[in-house]
Design a protein around this motif. Structure first.
Motif, short mmCIF file in Angstrom:
data_model
loop_
_atom_site.label_atom_id
_atom_site.label_comp_id
_atom_site.label_asym_id
_atom_site.label_seq_id
_atom_site.Cartn_x
_atom_site.Cartn_y
_atom_site.Cartn_z
N LEU A 1 0.85 -1.18 0.00
CA LEU A 1 0.00 0.00 0.00
C LEU A 1 0.88 1.22 0.00
N MET A 2 0.41 2.29 -0.64
CA MET A 2 1.11 3.56 -0.49
C MET A 2 0.86 4.06 0.93
N GLU A 3 1.74 4.91 1.40
CA GLU A 3 1.70 5.30 2.81
C GLU A 3 0.38 5.93 3.20
N HIS A 4 -0.17 6.78 2.35
CA HIS A 4 -1.43 7.44 2.73
C HIS A 4 -2.57 6.42 2.80
N GLU A 5 -2.50 5.35 1.98
CA GLU A 5 -3.51 4.30 2.07
C GLU A 5 -3.39 3.54 3.39
N GLY A 6 -2.14 3.20 3.73
CA GLY A 6 -1.92 2.52 4.99
C GLY A 6 -2.32 3.38 6.18
N ALA A 7 -2.01 4.66 6.11
CA ALA A 7 -2.37 5.57 7.20
C ALA A 7 -3.88 5.65 7.37
N ASP A 8 -4.60 5.73 6.24
CA ASP A 8 -6.07 5.78 6.31
C ASP A 8 -6.63 4.54 6.97
N LEU A 9 -6.03 3.38 6.66
CA LEU A 9 -6.48 2.13 7.27
C LEU A 9 -6.23 2.14 8.78
N LEU A 10 -5.04 2.55 9.19
CA LEU A 10 -4.67 2.51 10.61
C LEU A 10 -5.49 3.49 11.44
N ARG A 11 -5.90 4.61 10.83
CA ARG A 11 -6.71 5.58 11.58
C ARG A 11 -8.03 4.96 12.03
N LYS A 12 -8.52 4.01 11.26
CA LYS A 12 -9.79 3.36 11.63
C LYS A 12 -9.64 2.56 12.92
N TYR A 13 -8.41 2.24 13.29
CA TYR A 13 -8.17 1.49 14.52
C TYR A 13 -7.59 2.40 15.61
N GLU A 14 -7.77 3.71 15.39
CA GLU A 14 -7.36 4.73 16.36
C GLU A 14 -5.88 4.65 16.72
N LEU A 15 -5.08 4.25 15.75
CA LEU A 15 -3.63 4.26 15.94
C LEU A 15 -3.12 5.68 15.73
N PRO A 16 -2.08 6.10 16.47
CA PRO A 16 -1.65 7.50 16.49
C PRO A 16 -0.84 7.91 15.26
N ILE A 17 -1.50 8.00 14.12
CA ILE A 17 -0.84 8.41 12.88
C ILE A 17 -0.53 9.90 12.94
N ALA A 18 0.69 10.27 12.57
CA ALA A 18 1.02 11.69 12.47
C ALA A 18 0.08 12.35 11.46
N ARG A 19 -0.39 13.55 11.75
CA ARG A 19 -1.35 14.23 10.88
C ARG A 19 -0.78 14.37 9.47
N SER A 20 -1.57 13.98 8.49
CA SER A 20 -1.10 14.03 7.11
C SER A 20 -2.28 13.96 6.16
N THR A 21 -2.08 14.55 4.95
CA THR A 21 -3.08 14.50 3.88
C THR A 21 -2.33 14.48 2.56
N ILE A 22 -2.84 13.74 1.58
CA ILE A 22 -2.19 13.68 0.28
C ILE A 22 -2.63 14.88 -0.56
N ALA A 23 -1.67 15.45 -1.25
CA ALA A 23 -1.93 16.60 -2.14
C ALA A 23 -1.68 16.19 -3.58
#
Length: 709
Positions: free
Chosen positions: A21-43
């Motif tokens: 997965l690309m990082e933003h895809e993985g981050a979106d998945l992990l946020r659903k499990y309330e894991l502490p992802i550093a704030r980020s958005t793809i541009a």
């Protein structure tokens, strides 16, 4: 895409199995499990990146996103600590340029704009899906040194908070996590929460093959997952079909045996096998099958199995591989319950041999016959005088019955260890060579040995585990029965079967997975080949210590130091003797040491009655859980009297008494004979005596951890 329907559908992406997965895809998945992802958005553009950066707040980090670029830093598509819009726009252009330079065909999905996380301690959290045992959790020192320092711990998932705490304590960097020199450590609750969330993630998404969260930065009260790498794939899960082992008793304790391939020439394997069955006193019915002989060793021979007039429970098949299918067909027709196939030339030789092995297994299943082998050396049951084996170890005249149930996946190594163990006086309840495990596996024989009243400890020489679910069930039953399972696993230096692209996959090799699995199942891993016999013998005679507080008694200041150092390395405690020390002073000279480790000096060795008083007092001390006695060069008759004393003390108490003796056996033959007669092992070096005590303590701790009393 259908293989990863749940994950891919949730991300709304066209992802194929076996890709990251690309990082933003993985981050979106992990946020659903309330894991502490550093704030980020793809541009998707510089303008959008500037807007996102303003919302997040400078400084920021930019990362190019492309499925064709796995290692982003190496490709030059990561820019950190960008403090303003000018730096951002310049970095954005450079990322796009570097991405295309690295891979002209790369499809750039955009640039991830991420908050710049403050400095803190960096850990890695990883997951590896082992093809045999499933998902393993890795925690270790993170950042750029992951694969250099390799400070990590692993456990089979799911993990508990207790598992995670144990993992952290195994790290060399644990003191940094705990806090040192006035510096505050990590809030471990944050670590626990991450690990428990990863349990949930894997339960719902078993298609995750590898996962890296590296680094995860911990500050005073926060955690930030700064980089996410997830590989997805799909393995077909094997379902466990519980085997019917009801016929295994006919293999272990057969009332009638047919040896197909029995020979009058005892230099041939078939001749040796029949010789060992006969000469070791088998009491049941015995039928040699040999079309060219009228009798073998006084037993009437039959041209085929079908001509045997009586029932046959066990068929011992020792003919050329190409003839085994026909013999198996006769076994089905005869109603044989179990078969041992000694013949080689099956799956171990290649594809043709594998097909032949599948053929005989299909025939066996048709007749509901349990099969050991092919390529097996057989089974030895010394307590029952049943030796359906042809290993050279059986040439010895001294075959010691006992309580060690031994299962070996290597015939040659297993046979060598059997002969060496007998030489040392170690006794076996069963010795089993499982070989190819076409049908019956190590786990199946573990199940049998758990029920076997003669077996007190189960020892396995292992090359691999064929059925992990069966192994886990057997291990759980052994724990409940308080029968230790000791495993010596070969292949420590083997590398994975495929190249890995994640940090976790790189550091978490196959051998580390086995260690993780053994810990999960409560199995003791034996580290050295010489410890197999040492530790197995100890578990047949020694009571388990209630803790790790060890009393050490020697007749040498040097031995005191060596034993103390070795105990310290193993994590065994040598507590002070308070009231006991004053009592010991009555029996030793003033230049001895009445404190733990106790040095009675050579003078007391010359007065064995005094030595006994010292050992008795240390044994009675409530702050001592077990005793190590390390003798040096005492000779008979004094050595014999000391042996008598130690045996008496051992029998009268419920604490382990592990004895070492560095001096030569030939100066104390009476003492050594007495130890052997009483089945009390004496170990020849300080290293081996401390190691044995350490394994006893470890198993006691396993039972406590599992809540087994």
């Amino acid at each position: 895409m259908a293989e990863n329907k749940t994950l891919c559908a949730g991300l709304g992406t066209d992802i194929q199995s076996g890709t990251f997965l690309m990082e933003h895809e993985g981050a979106d998945l992990l946020r659903k499990y309330e894991l502490p992802i550093a704030r980020s958005t793809i541009a998707k553009s510089k303008e959008q990146a500037c807007q996102i950066a303003t919302e997040i707040g400078y400084p920021i980090v930019l990362k190019g996103m492309s499925r064709e670029i796995i290692h982003k830093s190496d490709a030059g598509v990561v820019k950190v600590n960008l403090k303003n819009e000018d730096e951002l726009t310049s970095a954005y252009d450079e990322i796009v340029k570097n991405a295309l330079k690295n891979n002209p065909g790369a499809d750039i999905a955009g640039v991830l704009v991420q908050e710049f996380v403050p400095k803190g301690m960096e850990l890695i959290f990883g997951i590896k899906k082992d093809p045999t045992f499933g998902h393993q959790l890795v925690i270790g020192l993170g950042g750029i040194f992951v694969e250099i320092i390799k400070d990590f711990s692993m456990r089979m998932m799911p993990v508990s908070v207790d598992d995670v705490e144990e993992m952290l304590k195994e790290l060399k960097s644990y003191q940094m996590i705990e806090g040192y020199r006035g510096k505050k450590g990590i809030n471990k609750q944050l670590i626990y929460t991450i690990c428990l969330s990863l349990n949930d993630l894997i339960e719902e998404h078993p298609e995750i093959e590898e996962l890296d969260l590296n680094p995860v930065i911990f500050t005073d009260n926060d955690a930030y997952i700064c980089d996410v790498r997830i590989l997805i794939t799909k393995h077909k899960e094997k379902e466990l079909v519980r085997k019917d082992l009801s016929h295994l008793k006919q293999m272990i304790n057969p009332q009638s045996i047919a040896v197909i391939g029995a020979s009058t020439n005892e230099k041939k394997n078939g001749g040796r096998l029949f010789k060992y069955v006969v000469e070791n006193g088998y009491k049941g019915k015995l039928f040699p099958i040999n079309p060219g002989a009228k009798e073998v060793k006084g037993y009437k021979a039959y041209p085929s199995l079908l001509e045997v007039p009586d029932e046959v429970e066990l068929a011992c098949i020792i003919v050329a591989a190409k003839h085994v299918p026909d013999v198996m067909e006769e076994c089905v027709a005869k109603g044989v319950k179990a078969a041992i196939i000694y013949s080689s030339g099956f799956a171990e030789t290649g594809e043709e041999g594998k097909k032949l092995q599948e053929q005989i297994l299909a025939i066996a299943k048709k007749g509901n016959i349990l099969v050991l082998g092919p390529n097996s050396i057989g089974i030895a049951s010394p307590n029952n005088n049943i030796y359906t084996a042809f290993g050279a170890a059986l040439e010895t005249k001294v075959k010691v019955p006992g309580n060690i149930g031994f299962v070996s996946q290597s015939g040659a190594m297993g046979s060598a260890l059997l002969s060496r163990a007998w030489e040392q006086g170690a006794g076996f309840s069963r010795w089993i060579s499982v070989a190819n495990e076409a049908d019956l596996t190590t786990s199946d024989f573990m199940e049998v040995l758990i029920e076997d009243e003669l077996t007190k400890v189960i020892t396995v020489f292992m090359e691999g585990i064929k059925n992990p679910k069966a192994f886990s069930l057997a291990s759980a039953r052994a724990l409940k029965a308080k029968k230790p399972v000791l495993v010596y696993k070969t292949g420590r230096s083997s590398i994975g079967k495929r190249a890995v692209q994640s940090h976790t996959g790189s550091i978490a090799g196959d051998d580390a997975v086995y260690s993780s699995v053994f810990k999960k199942f409560g199995v003791l891993r034996i580290n050295r080949i010489d410890e197999i016999i040492d530790v197995s013998r100890a578990f047949t005679v020694q009571p388990l210590p209630k803790g790790k507080r060890i009393g050490v008694i020697t007749a040498s200041g040097g031995a005191c130091s060596i034993i103390a150092d070795l105990c310290s390395e193993k994590g065994l405690e040598i507590p002070e003797l308070v009231d006991t020390s004053e009592e010991i002073k009555k029996y030793i000279p003033p230049f001895g040491s009445a404190q733990n480790p106790v040095d009675v000096t050579a003078e007391v060795i010359a007065v064995p009655e005094m030595f006994k008083k010292v050992v008795e007092n240390v044994m009675k001390d409530p702050n001592i859980d077990g005793i190590i006695v390390m003798l040096t060069t005492n000779a008979d008759p004094g050595a014999f009297i000391i042996a008598q004393s130690l045996i008496e003390i051992f029998k009268e108490n419920d604490k382990p008494l592990v004895i070492g003796r560095l001096g030569a056996d030939n100066i104390a033959p009476q003492a050594m004979e007495l130890y052997n007669k009483e089945k009390l092992p004496v170990y020849p070096t300080p290293e081996r005596v401390v190691s044995v005590m350490d394994y006893l303590v470890k198993y006691s701790e396993i039972l406590k951890e599992k809540g087994i009393t």
